[in-house]
Design a protein around this motif. Structure first.
Motif, short mmCIF file in Angstrom:
data_model
loop_
_atom_site.label_atom_id
_atom_site.label_comp_id
_atom_site.label_asym_id
_atom_site.label_seq_id
_atom_site.Cartn_x
_atom_site.Cartn_y
_atom_site.Cartn_z
N SER A 69 0.87 -1.21 -0.01
CA SER A 69 0.02 0.00 0.11
C SER A 69 0.98 1.14 -0.09
CB SER A 69 -1.03 0.22 1.33
OG SER A 69 -1.78 -1.08 1.11
N PRO A 70 0.51 2.30 -0.35
CA PRO A 70 1.41 3.54 -0.73
C PRO A 70 1.62 4.18 0.81
CG PRO A 70 -0.95 3.85 -1.67
CD PRO A 70 -0.92 2.43 -1.40
N ALA A 71 2.43 4.92 0.92
CA ALA A 71 2.80 5.75 2.08
C ALA A 71 2.19 6.99 1.98
CB ALA A 71 4.26 5.64 2.10
N LEU A 72 1.73 7.57 2.99
CA LEU A 72 1.16 8.82 3.10
C LEU A 72 2.33 9.81 2.90
CD1 LEU A 72 -1.21 8.34 6.34
CD2 LEU A 72 -1.82 8.74 3.99
N PRO A 73 2.04 11.14 2.60
CA PRO A 73 2.96 11.99 2.34
C PRO A 73 3.76 12.19 3.49
CG PRO A 73 0.89 12.74 1.48
CD PRO A 73 0.60 11.44 2.24
N GLY A 74 5.36 12.24 3.39
CA GLY A 74 6.03 12.22 4.39
C GLY A 74 6.86 10.75 4.43
N GLY A 75 6.18 9.99 3.84
CA GLY A 75 6.53 8.53 3.95
C GLY A 75 6.85 7.54 4.98
N LEU A 603 0.56 19.77 7.23
CA LEU A 603 1.28 20.81 6.76
C LEU A 603 2.35 20.56 5.88
CD1 LEU A 603 0.72 23.63 9.62
CD2 LEU A 603 -0.69 23.19 7.70
N LYS A 604 3.01 21.28 4.90
CA LYS A 604 3.84 20.76 4.17
C LYS A 604 5.30 21.13 4.94
CE LYS A 604 6.27 19.86 0.28
NZ LYS A 604 6.23 18.36 -0.28
N GLY A 605 5.91 19.83 5.21
CA GLY A 605 7.23 20.08 5.85
C GLY A 605 7.10 20.02 7.32
N LEU A 606 5.71 19.67 7.89
CA LEU A 606 5.51 19.30 9.36
C LEU A 606 4.89 17.94 9.34
CD1 LEU A 606 5.39 20.17 12.23
CD2 LEU A 606 3.12 21.01 11.90
N ARG A 607 5.47 16.76 10.03
CA ARG A 607 5.13 15.49 10.08
C ARG A 607 4.67 15.28 11.50
NH1 ARG A 607 8.27 16.13 6.09
NH2 ARG A 607 10.22 16.03 7.24
N LEU A 608 3.80 14.46 11.74
CA LEU A 608 3.50 13.94 13.08
C LEU A 608 3.01 12.32 13.19
CD1 LEU A 608 0.75 16.90 13.90
CD2 LEU A 608 3.02 17.01 14.52
N ILE A 609 3.44 12.15 14.06
CA ILE A 609 3.21 10.52 14.62
C ILE A 609 2.79 10.68 16.22
CG2 ILE A 609 3.51 8.20 14.89
CD1 ILE A 609 5.62 8.61 12.60
N GLY A 610 1.74 10.03 16.76
CA GLY A 610 1.48 10.19 18.21
C GLY A 610 0.03 9.90 18.12
N GLU A 645 8.53 16.34 13.30
CA GLU A 645 9.44 16.46 12.32
C GLU A 645 9.15 17.67 11.57
OE1 GLU A 645 11.57 12.31 11.15
OE2 GLU A 645 10.56 13.47 9.62
N TYR A 646 10.31 18.41 11.52
CA TYR A 646 9.95 19.84 10.86
C TYR A 646 11.22 20.04 9.82
CZ TYR A 646 8.93 24.66 10.01
OH TYR A 646 8.71 26.12 9.45
N ASP A 647 10.86 20.35 8.53
CA ASP A 647 11.90 20.76 7.61
C ASP A 647 12.01 22.34 7.53
OD1 ASP A 647 11.64 17.96 6.63
OD2 ASP A 647 10.19 18.46 4.94
N ILE A 648 13.23 22.44 8.13
CA ILE A 648 13.61 24.17 8.31
C ILE A 648 13.51 24.72 6.93
CG2 ILE A 648 15.22 25.46 9.19
CD1 ILE A 648 14.05 23.69 11.24
N PRO A 649 12.74 25.40 6.59
CA PRO A 649 12.58 26.19 5.26
C PRO A 649 14.09 26.96 4.84
CG PRO A 649 11.04 27.39 6.73
CD PRO A 649 11.43 26.24 7.66
N GLN A 650 14.60 27.61 6.07
CA GLN A 650 15.69 28.62 5.68
C GLN A 650 16.90 27.51 5.18
OE1 GLN A 650 13.86 28.53 8.26
NE2 GLN A 650 12.97 30.64 8.42
N VAL A 651 17.06 26.26 5.35
CA VAL A 651 18.02 25.54 5.07
C VAL A 651 17.60 24.30 4.26
CG1 VAL A 651 20.08 24.48 6.07
CG2 VAL A 651 19.19 26.07 7.22
N THR A 652 17.60 24.24 3.17
CA THR A 652 17.15 23.12 2.12
C THR A 652 17.78 21.87 2.48
OG1 THR A 652 16.67 24.65 0.50
CG2 THR A 652 16.63 22.02 -0.16
N GLY A 653 17.01 20.88 2.73
CA GLY A 653 17.42 19.38 3.18
C GLY A 653 17.68 19.29 4.57
#
Length: 736
Positions: A69-75, A603-610, A645-653
């Motif tokens: 089955s496919p993974a949700l966004p964030g994988g 939200l794009k770049g914000l992932r939650l598990i809990g 998890e949060y992807d820092i927008p000011q630093v790509t990657g």
């Protein structure tokens, strides 16, 4: 884990050769069968349409049954999972509570064993096995032995004590009674849930990936992952994973050395799909920190987080070799036949020393074991879809077989000469001499054989355009357990009972991404045998049934999801009545709970598990009624997880991660006089993805128990498991 589980080896030298030959054959056949598969795939004729007035066969084709089955966004979390006899299913369509974690989560969090993966789930906790270093999992307050983890939907094939993650693609956690979907587990656990791991197979995109890692305490490791597809239509695939790591752990004087080799071969034809898996895993632990038994009335305070109260001569070595073949063939549109065959050989030996604490003083003794185990598993079945007028049907017919044979030897130091020890200033003592034992360490004899056979049938009926799905079915299971004397192999016990476990489940889709569900299901374990102190000595009880009622709601917005479940599980408990002297299933353990979980990328770049779990657990109808209403041992009322998890927008990657786990108080004794304090754990991590010399490269760091807090993480089984100290892992992964 019961004492007897330490000595469960099974199969004679002649069978050793047979099982090893079967493992070798699994690899050889995997290479030879694709040629036959290619011939099969050239048959493009299809079954004629049905002309029966009340029945029609649908011509549309769903996702291939073997596909993930496919993974949700964030994988990190998947939208579906392998649901036992039902196969791969979308989670929103099934009347059960299931979560599936992906290999991306495993890699992002540098998870080394299955315990590191399930730490993300609010309804799951982990403890040590009885007297050894096996990982034991706790789902809805009930124990899941490491032996009872399923591999690609089949019991009896996973490495016995712990499962390393190098070869794992998915970890499916099924919460609740599961005898219908999975069958009774051969180890006798899985009352409150089950875990299935799915192995990696070759992807459509070529993969060559190398990871180099190390820990702050001194462990070093490498992991190589290579996958390729071949053939005119990429119908042949191979995936190879190799992991080697070892060194000093964060626990003082404790060292571990791990090795895992996994090879997966597959063939994808138009109608035929074949999978062959070979897995070899070896673990060596020196001076592993043991569990702690409390013989007095006071729960000890924990030593410092990294302190080790093991003796220098203690060790455990485990070696597992696994081979399995699986196949699926589309016998008609929407009808698939499947079959699987697997075997496992395990060798485990070690010197162990447990600590028995009694209000300030402590004693230890030595126990040596040699354990060999041979397991054979098989399954076959048919899944199909058809219509009867406006009602759709998804039919499942299946057969399942498990045989586990154990060969054991053991020896002990003299119980009357236990050596003084301490949890806080542990003296090193010479290895105590053997006082007594049984069996031959060079050639351990047969001590037990467990045999399980079952047949299962179910139908999921769809009404109103499959908006309402109703599942009805049953599994008939035969449980056989024979015991044999150490050394002589003379049979000394026999158990042979059967039971049928039904399933009723319903799902109603309020919207395509919002459903409510309910189920009535059961779990099944072997019933007890009356002890010598009972008036009905030797009486064999029918299999114990855990009956569950559950209802819940699920939401899947494609990029994030949430689920809420309310359940009750009643498990039978046997004891010898102090008044009548009769041994019988007189009592029960009742768990009433509420679970909430959420996951995905809202939200794009914000992932939650809990999420959170609450269990109102109590003992009912205890001997004499003195403990009625008490909480069972090792079952916390509350557990809570939050992973961000949060992807820092000011630093790509660049991605930052934080996780918090909280577990409420537990009881160490059934009288509820010994309370284990609640605990909180904080983890942090970061990863940076970039290109180095035109190769995709990621740098990762993961720190668990950031505050280096010392606490007893579990009291399940009536003994204490101390939490791991602060552990920091660093890694570099490069794609070539």
């Amino acid at each position: 884990m019961p004492v007897s589980r330490l000595y469960e080896p099974q199969v004679a030298p002649a069978q050793t050769a047979v099982n090893r030959a079967a493992i070798a054959a699994a690899i050889a056949v995997a290479f030879s069968m694709p040629a036959l598969a290619l011939a099969q795939s050239t048959d493009t004729t299809s079954a004629p349409d049905s002309t029966l007035p009340a029945v029609k066969v649908q011509a549309t084709k769903d996702t291939l049954p073997g596909d993930l089955s496919p993974a949700l966004p964030g994988g990190q979390v998947a939208s579906g999972a392998q649901i036992g006899v039902l196969g791969q299913q979308k989670l929103i369509d099934v009347p059960f509570s299931v979560t599936s974690y992906t290999s991306k989560l495993i890699q992002d969090q540098q998870a080394h064993t299955l315990a590191d993966v399930v730490a993300n789930d609010p309804a799951v906790r982990t403890a040590l096995g009885y007297g050894n270093f096996a990982e034991t999992y706790i789902i809805r307050g009930f124990e899941v032995y490491s032996d009872d983890i399923a591999l690609n939907g089949m019991y009896g094939l996973t490495p016995r004590q712990m499962v390393n993650t190098g070869a794992i693609e998915r970890v499916d956690i099924f919460k609740g009674a599961n005898a219908f979907v999975n069958g009774a587990a051969p180890g006798g656990s899985n009352v409150g849930g089950s875990i299935n791991v799915q192995t990696k197979v070759a992807d459509d995109k070529p993969l060559t990936q190398v990871t180099v890692e190390g820990s702050a305490s001194g462990e070093l490791g490498t992991h190589v992952d290579v996958g390729r597809r071949f053939g005119s239509n990429d119908q042949f695939g191979i995936r190879v994973n190799q992991t080697v790591e070892g060194g000093d752990t964060a626990v003082d004087n404790e060292t571990r050395h791990d090795q895992q080799t996994a090879v997966s071969l597959d063939y994808r034809g138009d109608k035929l799909r074949l999978y062959a898996d070979f897995l070899y895993q070896k673990e060596h632990i020196s001076e592993g920190r043991p569990g702690v038994f409390v013989t007095g009335d006071v729960v000890p305070g924990t030593p410092s987080a990294s302190y080790n109260y093991a003796q220098p001569w203690t060790y455990s070595e485990m070696e597992d070799t696994v081979g399995m073949l699986r196949g699926e063939y589309d016998i008609a549109p929407n009808w698939t036949f499947y079959a699987g065959l697997g075997t496992r050989h395990t060798t485990e030996n070690g010197d162990y020393s447990t600590v028995a604490y009694d209000e300030g003083s402590a004693l230890g003794y030595r126990m040596g074991t040699m354990h060999k185990e041979y397991s054979l598993s098989a399954q076959a079945g048919v899944r199909g879809k058809f219509d009867t007028g406006p009602v759709t049907h998804s039919l499942n017919l299946g057969w399942q077989f498990n045989r586990v044979a154990a060969y054991n030897a053991y020896n002990f130091s003299d119980f009357s000469a236990e050596f003084p020890t301490s949890l806080y200033a542990t003296p090193s003592v010479p290895r105590p001499a053997t006082s007594f034992g049984a069996g031959d360490f060079a050639d351990p004899g047969l001590t037990s054989v467990a045999l399980m056979r079952s047949f299962v049938v179910s139908d999921t009926m769809g009404f109103f355009g499959d908006r309402f799905l109703f599942t009805v079915g049953a599994r008939h299971q035969n449980l056989v357990q024979n015991g044999y004397d150490y050394g002589t192999e003379v049979q000394n016990s026999a158990y042979n009972q059967s039971a049928t476990t039904p399933i009723l489940g319903a799902v109603y889709k309020i919207q395509p991404n919002l459903s409510v569900y309910a189920n009535r299901s059961e779990s099944l374990v072997q019933g007890g045998t009356a002890p010598s102190t009972a008036v009905n000595i030797g009486a064999i009880l029918s299999p114990f049934r855990a009956k569950q009622y559950e209802t819940g709601i699920k939401y899947d917005a494609n990029h994030y999801g949430a689920a809420l479940a309310i359940y009750q599980i009643k498990q039978q408990v046997a004891f010898t009545d102090s008044t009548t002297g009769i041994y019988a299933a007189n009592g029960e353990q009742r768990h009433r709970g509420i679970e909430f979980s959420m996951y995905g990328e809202p939200l794009k770049g914000l992932r939650l598990i809990g999420g959170a779990s609450y269990i109102n657990a109590s003992l009912q109808d205890t001997d004499g009624g003195t403990e009625n209403g008490n909480r069972p041992i090792g079952v916390p009322a509350w557990t809570f997880n939050a992973n961000v998890e949060y992807d820092i927008p000011q630093v790509t990657g660049l991605t930052l991660m934080g996780r918090a786990l909280w577990t409420s108080t537990q009881y160490l004794d059934q009288a509820n006089t010994q309370q284990v304090p609640s605990w909180t754990r904080f983890d942090v991590g970061a990863r940076y993805q970039t290109s180095v010399f035109k190769h995709n490269t990621s740098f990762k760091v993961m720190v668990t128990n950031l505050a280096n807090r010392s606490y007893w993480s579990s009291a399940l089984g009536g003994y204490l498991t101390q939490a791991e100290p602060r552990t920091a892992w660093f890694s570099v992964t490069t794609d070539f």
